[in-house]
Design an enzyme around this catalytic site. Structure first.
Site, PDB file in Angstrom:
ATOM      1  CD  GLU A 175      -3.148  -1.006   2.114  1.00  0.00           C
ATOM      2  OE1 GLU A 175      -3.048  -0.218   3.070  1.00  0.00           O
ATOM      3  OE2 GLU A 175      -4.148  -1.729   1.926  1.00  0.00           O
ATOM      4  CD  GLU A 294      -3.876  -5.894   2.985  1.00  0.00           C
ATOM      5  OE1 GLU A 294      -4.740  -5.208   3.579  1.00  0.00           O
ATOM      6  OE2 GLU A 294      -2.658  -5.676   3.054  1.00  0.00           O
ATOM      7  CD  GLN A 355      -4.134  -9.256   8.863  1.00  0.00           C
ATOM      8  OE1 GLN A 355      -3.605  -9.800   9.811  1.00  0.00           O
ATOM      9  NE2 GLN A 355      -3.781  -8.024   8.473  1.00  0.00           N
TER      10      GLN A 355
HETATM   11  O1  AHR Z   1      -5.284  -5.985   6.884  1.00  0.00           O
HETATM   12  C1  AHR Z   1      -5.164  -4.871   7.709  1.00  0.00           C
HETATM   13  C2  AHR Z   1      -4.416  -3.723   7.037  1.00  0.00           C
HETATM   14  O2  AHR Z   1      -5.183  -3.231   5.994  1.00  0.00           O
HETATM   15  C3  AHR Z   1      -3.103  -4.048   6.386  1.00  0.00           C
HETATM   16  O3  AHR Z   1      -2.026  -4.038   7.259  1.00  0.00           O
HETATM   17  C4  AHR Z   1      -2.951  -2.951   5.374  1.00  0.00           C
HETATM   18  O4  AHR Z   1      -2.196  -3.343   4.254  1.00  0.00           O
HETATM   19  C5  AHR Z   1      -4.381  -2.587   5.031  1.00  0.00           C
HETATM   20  O5  AHR Z   1      -4.592  -1.228   5.080  1.00  0.00           O
END
Ligand code: AHR
Length: 504
Positions: A175, A294, A355
């Site tokens: 990011e 993500e 996650q």
């Molecule tokens: O998944 C949580 C966070 O979300 C991660 O660390 C980041 O890459 C995103 O903004």
């Protein structure tokens, strides 16, 4: 209520599902690692401190590529801190999550964890391009992957890892378009460092696969221009561009929340268009694929409120952060996001559910206590198990409903995957909060005669969830009455439901 319809025909396909579509993400954030996958004092812990109750659930979930170690965390990560004798590893401030990182779990433990998950699990390692650069990326690559005979490979061997880790898939930072990112960069700055790092890493090993950072959301002000600029610098050097997206209901607008996949699909299609535009500009035959590394439902606004309460001099170890508890409603939206990924399997060839444990996760744990499945666990496990093969093109003719954010949206969201043995699995979501949705599917040229099962996740209470006190409150149930006759599948999808219909 009108019937929703579509036709399946093996001649009309989207593409082969890459197993990496069922990836996930382990970040040093909150309790994902510590008391999540790793808890040496836990009654189920193995000799390496890994929770075997969690390992069992991770296997059942069916995850493949596991992105590590961040996330925002990676932009301050010093990989050297995380290797060697555990007692010698330094504690560090983690600026991303205002925590203290003990480094008790590191690179070697991550690889050991993957091995224990099983052969389907594959490393996906992110490198720090926030506070670090080319040299450190090369050093990490050499430590991890070079067989022997150099200082860094020798160091790995002396740390007890004789065999190289064989990490093939690497993320060039995380990011980097986000102002919150440590070492945040402009697209030009990031494009340059990503290209330099990619070129150098390929000098060490031309066989690696590299993911360049795309935008951290479609709503970023720099979206699309960012991708175009970064790819102009890196087109021949990288294989993927990343996408990140999280969804939550805003101001109680459940109708729009249920249609979140409309945004996800447009995000994917806009990034594909941008990649192909740059490909045309640089006159390349190569296609850049998408790493949706993500994605999830995330009640981000709750995290933003929690972050405001942090005391500046408090740097806890493994605090409870981002521990969203998912409802049935959340799991239906989640299932629809999975459907969106499958519907674009021709270009989305890596995807990571963010996650894995405790942090916006399908698996929850209690320190010293049990581990259990959230509602989102079930759509993922079913899709990973049965969504392997070729995605068929599904064009729905569906009743619609009105949403504030996306205008008119289909009540039915669906995809279908044909396995190598010819069996077909339909994944479908009914977005109606009130009405069942009759479904008819015409099966052309598919030798299918019976319904193996129709499994659904729905509940009279859409707010129902699994918790520590009631860990099995929600689970999929079987639906009777779904039929397949003369090439026509007929089913009824319960209101607000995720469905998996297997045909053989
Ligand atoms: O998944 C949580 C966070 O979300 C991660 O660390 C980041 O890459 C995103 O903004």
């Amino acid at each position: 209520m009108h019937t929703a319809r579509f036709t399946l025909d093996p001649a009309f396909k989207v593409g082969e599902v890459n197993p990496r579509l069922f990836g996930s993400f382990v970040e040093h954030l909150g309790r994902c690692v510590y008391t999540g996958i790793f808890e040496p004092d836990h009654p189920t812990a193995d000799a390496e401190g890994l929770r075997t109750d969690v390992l069992d659930l991770v296997r059942e979930l069916g995850v493949t590529a596991l992105r590590y170690p961040g996330g925002n965390f990676v932009s301050g990560y010093k990989w050297e801190d995380s290797v060697g004798p555990a007692e010698d590893r330094p504690k560090r401030l983690d600026l991303a999550w205002h925590s203290t990182e003990s480094n008790r779990f590191g690179l070697s433990e991550y690889i050991a964890f993957l091995k224990k998950v099983g052969p389907q699990a594959e490393p996906m390692m992110a490198i720090n391009l926030g506070t670090r650069g080319v040299a450190e990326a090369l050093e990490l690559q050499e430590y991890a992957n070079h067989p022997s005979g150099t200082a860094l490979s020798g160091q790995r061997i002396s740390h007890g890892d004789k065999d190289p880790f064989g990490i093939r898939l690497w993320c060039l930072g995380n990011e980097m378009d986000g102002p919150w990112q440590t070492g945040h960069k402009t697209a030009e700055e990031y494009g340059r460092i990503a290209a330099e790092t990619a070129r150098a890493m390929r000098q060490q090993d031309p066989g690696i696969e590299l993911v360049a950072c795309g935008s951290s959301g479609q709503s970023m002000p720099t979206f699309a221009e960012w991708e175009a600029t970064v790819l102009q610098e890196t087109y021949d050097l990288v294989d993927y561009i990343s996408l990140h997206a999280y969804y939550e209901p805003h101001d109680g607008d459940v109708d729009s929340f249920l249609a979140s996949a409309v945004d996800m699909e447009s995000f994917i299609e806009n990034v594909v268009a941008t990649c192909d535009h740059v490909g045309a500009r640089v006159k390349s035959k190569k296609k850049i694929n998408l790493s949706f590394d993500e994605w999830n439902v995330w009640y981000l606004s709750r995290w933003e409120a929690q972050a405001k309460t942090f005391e500046q001099d408090d740097w806890p170890e493994a605090p409870r952060l981002l521990e969203d508890n998912y409802s049935v409603l959340d799991s239906v939206v989640f299932g629809s996001l999975l459907i969106a990924l499958l519907r674009h399997a021709d270009r989305v060839t890596v995807a990571c559910l963010a996650q894995l444990v405790n942090v916006i996760a399908p698996i929850m744990t209690e320190p010293g206590g049990p581990a259990w499945r959230q509602t989102t666990f079930f759509p993922f496990a079913q899709a990973s198990k049965y969504g392997r093969g070729e995605v068929l093109d599904v064009r729905v003719d569906s009743p619609t409903y009105e949403t504030k954010k996306y205008g008119e949206a289909d009540l039915l969201h669906a995809t279908a995957v044909r396995a190598e043995d010819g069996t077909v699995t339909v994944f479908a979501v009914n977005r109606s909060q009130t009405d069942a949705l009759p479904l008819e599917v015409a099966l052309n040229g598919l030798d299918l005669t019976s319904v193996v099962e129709h499994s659904a996740l729905a509940d009279a209470d859409p707010d129902a969830r699994n918790t520590l006190d009631d860990p099995e409150r929600v689970a999929p149930h079987q639906i009777e009455g779904t039929t397949l006759q003369d090439g026509n599948l007929t089913a009824v999808l319960e209101p607000l439901s995720w469905n998996m219909i297997r045909l053989s």
